[in-house]
Design a protein around this motif. Structure first.
Motif, PDB file in Angstrom:
ATOM      1  N   SER A  35       0.873  -1.167   0.000  1.00 31.30           N
ATOM      2  CA  SER A  35       0.000   0.000   0.000  1.00 31.30           C
ATOM      3  C   SER A  35       0.910   1.216   0.000  1.00 31.30           C
ATOM      4  O   SER A  35       1.411   1.631   1.038  1.00 31.30           O
ATOM      5  N   ASP A  37       1.417   4.233   0.364  1.00 30.10           N
ATOM      6  CA  ASP A  37       1.016   5.518   0.931  1.00 30.10           C
ATOM      7  C   ASP A  37       1.824   5.766   2.184  1.00 30.10           C
ATOM      8  O   ASP A  37       1.440   6.498   3.063  1.00 30.10           O
ATOM      9  N   PHE A  38       2.936   5.060   2.326  1.00 30.00           N
ATOM     10  CA  PHE A  38       3.568   4.916   3.617  1.00 30.00           C
ATOM     11  C   PHE A  38       5.040   5.291   3.534  1.00 30.00           C
ATOM     12  O   PHE A  38       5.917   4.492   3.811  1.00 30.00           O
ATOM     13  N   GLU A  42       7.043   2.819   1.582  1.00 33.44           N
ATOM     14  CA  GLU A  42       6.693   2.681   0.157  1.00 33.44           C
ATOM     15  C   GLU A  42       5.820   3.855  -0.221  1.00 33.44           C
ATOM     16  O   GLU A  42       4.895   4.186   0.496  1.00 33.44           O
ATOM     17  N   PHE A  79      -4.311  -0.786   2.064  1.00 31.82           N
ATOM     18  CA  PHE A  79      -3.679  -1.630   3.072  1.00 31.82           C
ATOM     19  C   PHE A  79      -4.603  -2.776   3.474  1.00 31.82           C
ATOM     20  O   PHE A  79      -4.189  -3.912   3.675  1.00 31.82           O
ATOM     21  N   SER A  96       4.782  -4.076   3.476  1.00 28.25           N
ATOM     22  CA  SER A  96       4.023  -2.845   3.554  1.00 28.25           C
ATOM     23  C   SER A  96       4.094  -2.274   4.959  1.00 28.25           C
ATOM     24  O   SER A  96       3.124  -1.762   5.485  1.00 28.25           O
ATOM     25  N   GLY A  97       5.254  -2.402   5.562  1.00 25.35           N
ATOM     26  CA  GLY A  97       5.419  -1.951   6.940  1.00 25.35           C
ATOM     27  C   GLY A  97       4.467  -2.691   7.854  1.00 25.35           C
ATOM     28  O   GLY A  97       4.005  -2.153   8.857  1.00 25.35           O
ATOM     29  N   MET A  98       4.171  -3.924   7.501  1.00 25.05           N
ATOM     30  CA  MET A  98       3.108  -4.644   8.216  1.00 25.05           C
ATOM     31  C   MET A  98       3.625  -5.275   9.509  1.00 25.05           C
ATOM     32  O   MET A  98       4.655  -5.945   9.518  1.00 25.05           O
ATOM     33  N   THR A  99       2.877  -5.036  10.565  1.00 21.85           N
ATOM     34  CA  THR A  99       3.246  -5.579  11.869  1.00 21.85           C
ATOM     35  C   THR A  99       2.714  -7.000  12.006  1.00 21.85           C
ATOM     36  O   THR A  99       1.531  -7.239  11.750  1.00 21.85           O
ATOM     37  N   ARG A 104      -3.140 -11.459  12.591  1.00 16.17           N
ATOM     38  CA  ARG A 104      -2.727 -11.672  11.194  1.00 16.17           C
ATOM     39  C   ARG A 104      -2.043 -13.021  11.023  1.00 16.17           C
ATOM     40  O   ARG A 104      -2.158 -13.646   9.976  1.00 16.17           O
ATOM     41  N   GLN A 145      -5.520   4.417   9.768  1.00 15.80           N
ATOM     42  CA  GLN A 145      -5.605   3.671   8.509  1.00 15.80           C
ATOM     43  C   GLN A 145      -6.424   2.407   8.709  1.00 15.80           C
ATOM     44  O   GLN A 145      -6.255   1.686   9.688  1.00 15.80           O
ATOM     45  N   SER A 148      -5.258  -1.292  10.008  1.00 20.28           N
ATOM     46  CA  SER A 148      -3.904  -1.223  10.582  1.00 20.28           C
ATOM     47  C   SER A 148      -3.950  -1.439  12.085  1.00 20.28           C
ATOM     48  O   SER A 148      -5.018  -1.412  12.699  1.00 20.28           O
ATOM     49  N   ILE A 149      -2.765  -1.627  12.679  1.00 21.47           N
ATOM     50  CA  ILE A 149      -2.740  -1.762  14.131  1.00 21.47           C
ATOM     51  C   ILE A 149      -3.118  -0.435  14.789  1.00 21.47           C
ATOM     52  O   ILE A 149      -3.580  -0.406  15.912  1.00 21.47           O
ATOM     53  N   GLN A 150      -2.936   0.663  14.053  1.00 22.60           N
ATOM     54  CA  GLN A 150      -3.340   1.959  14.601  1.00 22.60           C
ATOM     55  C   GLN A 150      -4.858   2.000  14.796  1.00 22.60           C
ATOM     56  O   GLN A 150      -5.355   2.641  15.716  1.00 22.60           O
ATOM     57  N   GLU A 186       2.811   5.961  12.539  1.00 28.43           N
ATOM     58  CA  GLU A 186       4.140   5.582  13.027  1.00 28.43           C
ATOM     59  C   GLU A 186       5.117   6.735  12.815  1.00 28.43           C
ATOM     60  O   GLU A 186       4.998   7.478  11.847  1.00 28.43           O
TER      61      GLU A 186
HETATM   62  N1  ARG Z   1       2.448  -1.162  10.995  1.00 27.06           N
HETATM   63  C1  ARG Z   1       1.061  -0.890  10.868  1.00 27.06           C
HETATM   64  C2  ARG Z   1       0.277  -2.169  10.691  1.00 27.06           C
HETATM   65  O1  ARG Z   1       0.815  -3.194  10.422  1.00 27.06           O
HETATM   66  C3  ARG Z   1       0.726   0.060   9.738  1.00 27.06           C
HETATM   67  C4  ARG Z   1       1.250  -0.364   8.404  1.00 27.06           C
HETATM   68  C5  ARG Z   1       0.659   0.468   7.296  1.00 27.06           C
HETATM   69  N2  ARG Z   1       1.334   0.217   6.072  1.00 27.06           N
HETATM   70  C6  ARG Z   1       1.102   0.863   4.914  1.00 27.06           C
HETATM   71  N3  ARG Z   1       1.789   0.560   3.858  1.00 27.06           N
HETATM   72  N4  ARG Z   1       0.179   1.767   4.853  1.00 27.06           N
HETATM   73  O2  ARG Z   1      -0.887  -2.185  10.860  1.00 27.06           O
END
Ligand code: ARG
Length: 478
Positions: A35, A37-38, A42, A79, A96-99, A104, A145, A148-150, A186
């Motif tokens: 995604s 936008d991050f 990315e 995302f 994708s910066g995914m936690t 998950r 988002q 997301s974990i947020q 983040e």
């Molecule tokens: N680290 C957070 C998650 O895993 C946010 C990741 C959002 N990544 C992105 N590409 N928008 O939920």
């Protein structure tokens, strides 16, 4: 009918697709879902006049692809759509910066972690002192988002009114326009948005660090160990820190914000041109198949055999009675997850548009045919014409003329509605407008341009149809 339709699609669409992407066939492909936008993970960036997806996640992906000897293909999507895309096999891995949360892990596997970040609260600079502690966010309007974990963190804040959106840039727009008063993101990502309007609150919502790892489909152990191998190498070479620094530099060199609408249009004209191409392709094929489906369903509805009539009616009612967005989700994600039928965004878009407009066109055709005086058919038959000939030469031409304005309306609708397909990453006008919005950080101009383009397209189309109408009705005035 459906089968014939799918066969048709699979023969026509590859030809259509060939105009879009060029790929050197033969080589192995590694499809990355992200995604974009991050920033700095990315994000989209215009480099040498071309839209590119860059960031340290992308650099890592490139290393993985290189180690595998594969060609990297990037699929940019919301995302929220990444997990289903991975599960259904639409993409091979997600970076994708995914936690790697426990939730998950139920549905996908994760590599070792490659990065750590912290949660921060973004606010308008004027509100900087309003949230000295986390508790002050209670009952506040907060942007996060979607998926997301947020979002999960936000849900844990008592009374918070969450706005969950697909793209971080949308959340920042909401913040700028006072629709939300805080956003949880983040730290590394927030850095890219800080300016004279947007700042950080001193409160940190969550001391716990957000790790990032690479998502792999469950059971794909081969790719998993290859990915971990590459990560290990990058870590030992200290490459990841280097990639983060480079990506942050790219992110920092922001685009000018104060371009006016004409400058935006001129700079990103190639984006819109691509979008127009796909919108036209999508609508044209949607119209063609829609007309075919419409005719068939209309014949069903007027048939003597009651079961066919019933099928026709059921089709029209069900399709008209459900939103096109829902139909799109079923065709794009649903079929992939349940039956393993993986349509490309373009294919899914064409199928959805034609199935949808087929229902409306069937009704228009039926109204037209039934609107022709019965006496016409009877007269034709009494002159010795067969049923088919009477239909073809007497009824249908009159019906067509009568409903032409309604058909024209439907075509215009298809062009406009095709914008919905952008949510699955179909690169049409609407999608490109969002990309331009993400690059320029402008909330208005990219969409005004899109509106103008849609208007020009539909205006030309209705003028053309008006001409045809006048031509056909010339005989009436005789
Ligand atoms: N680290 C957070 C998650 O895993 C946010 C990741 C959002 N990544 C992105 N590409 N928008 O939920």
């Amino acid at each position: 009918m459906l089968l014939a339709f799918v066969v048709l699609l699979t023969t026509v669409v590859p030809v259509a697709m060939a105009t879009g992407t060029t790929s050197n066939s033969g080589s192995k492909k590694l499809v990355l879902g992200t995604s974009a936008d991050f920033a700095p993970y990315e994000f989209h960036k215009v480099i040498d006049g071309k839209d590119q997806i860059v960031g340290f996640d992308i650099s890592i992906a490139k290393e993985i692809a290189a180690d595998l000897g594969a060609e990297l293909v990037i699929e940019d999507m919301g995302f929220d759509g990444l997990l289903p895309a991975l599960q259904s096999g639409r993409v091979d891995m997600v970076i994708s910066g995914m936690t790697p949360t426990d939730d998950r892990r139920q549905s996908i596997d994760f590599s070792d972690t490659y990065y750590k970040s912290k949660q921060v609260i973004m606010v308008r600079n004027a509100d900087k002192d309003k949230y000295p502690t986390m508790a002050d966010l209670e009952n506040e309007k907060i942007g996060v988002q979607k998926g997301s974990i947020q979002e999960t963190i936000g849900q844990g804040i008592p009374g918070a009114k969450l706005t969950a959106l697909d793209k971080i840039s949308d959340i920042v727009l909401q913040l700028q326009t006072n629709r939300v008063n805080a956003a949880i993101v983040e730290d590394t990502v927030a850095a890219g948005y800080l300016d004279d309007v947007i700042g950080l609150a001193p409160a940190i919502p969550d001391e716990e660090q957000a790790e990032a790892a690479i998502g792999i489909r469950k059971g794909n152990t081969e790719l998993l160990s290859a990915v971990n191998g590459t990560l290990e190498r990058l870590k030992s070479e200290n490459k990841i820190d280097q990639m983060v620094t480079e990506a942050s530099k790219l992110m920092a060199d922001k685009v000018k914000k104060d371009q006016n609408i004409f400058q935006v249009f001129w700079q990103y004209k190639s984006f819109y041109a691509t979008g127009v191409g796909y919108t036209l392709l999508l609508s044209a094929l949607g119209v063609i198949f829609g007309v075919i489906i419409g005719l068939i369903i209309c014949l069903f509805r007027l048939h003597d055999v009651s079961i066919l009539r019933w099928i026709g009616t059921a089709y029209v009612e069900v399709i008209r009675g459900t939103p096109m967005l829902v139909q799109l989700m079923i065709i794009y994600y649903g079929l992939a997850l349940t039956l393993g039928i993986n349509f490309t965004p373009l294919q899914a878009g064409i199928i959805t548009l034609s199935i949808n407009s087929g229902a409306y066109l069937a009704e228009i055709f039926r109204a037209g045919i039934q609107g022709v005086d019965r006496g016409q058919l009877e007269a034709a038959r009494s002159l010795g014409m067969g049923r088919g000939a009477a239909m073809r030469f007497i009824v249908l031409p009159q019906a067509f003329k009568a409903v032409l304005p309604a058909i024209g309306n439907e075509f215009v609708t298809i062009i406009k509605e095709s914008s919905i397909i952008s949510v699955i990453g179909m690169v049409d006008i609407m999608y490109q407008a969002s990309v331009v919005k993400n690059i320029t950080y402008q909330g208005m101009n990219p969409f005004l341009i899109a509106a103008a383009i849609y208007f020009v397209l539909t205006f030309i189309l209705s003028k053309l149809l008006g001409r045809l109408e006048r031509k056909l009705s010339a005989s009436d005035r005789r």
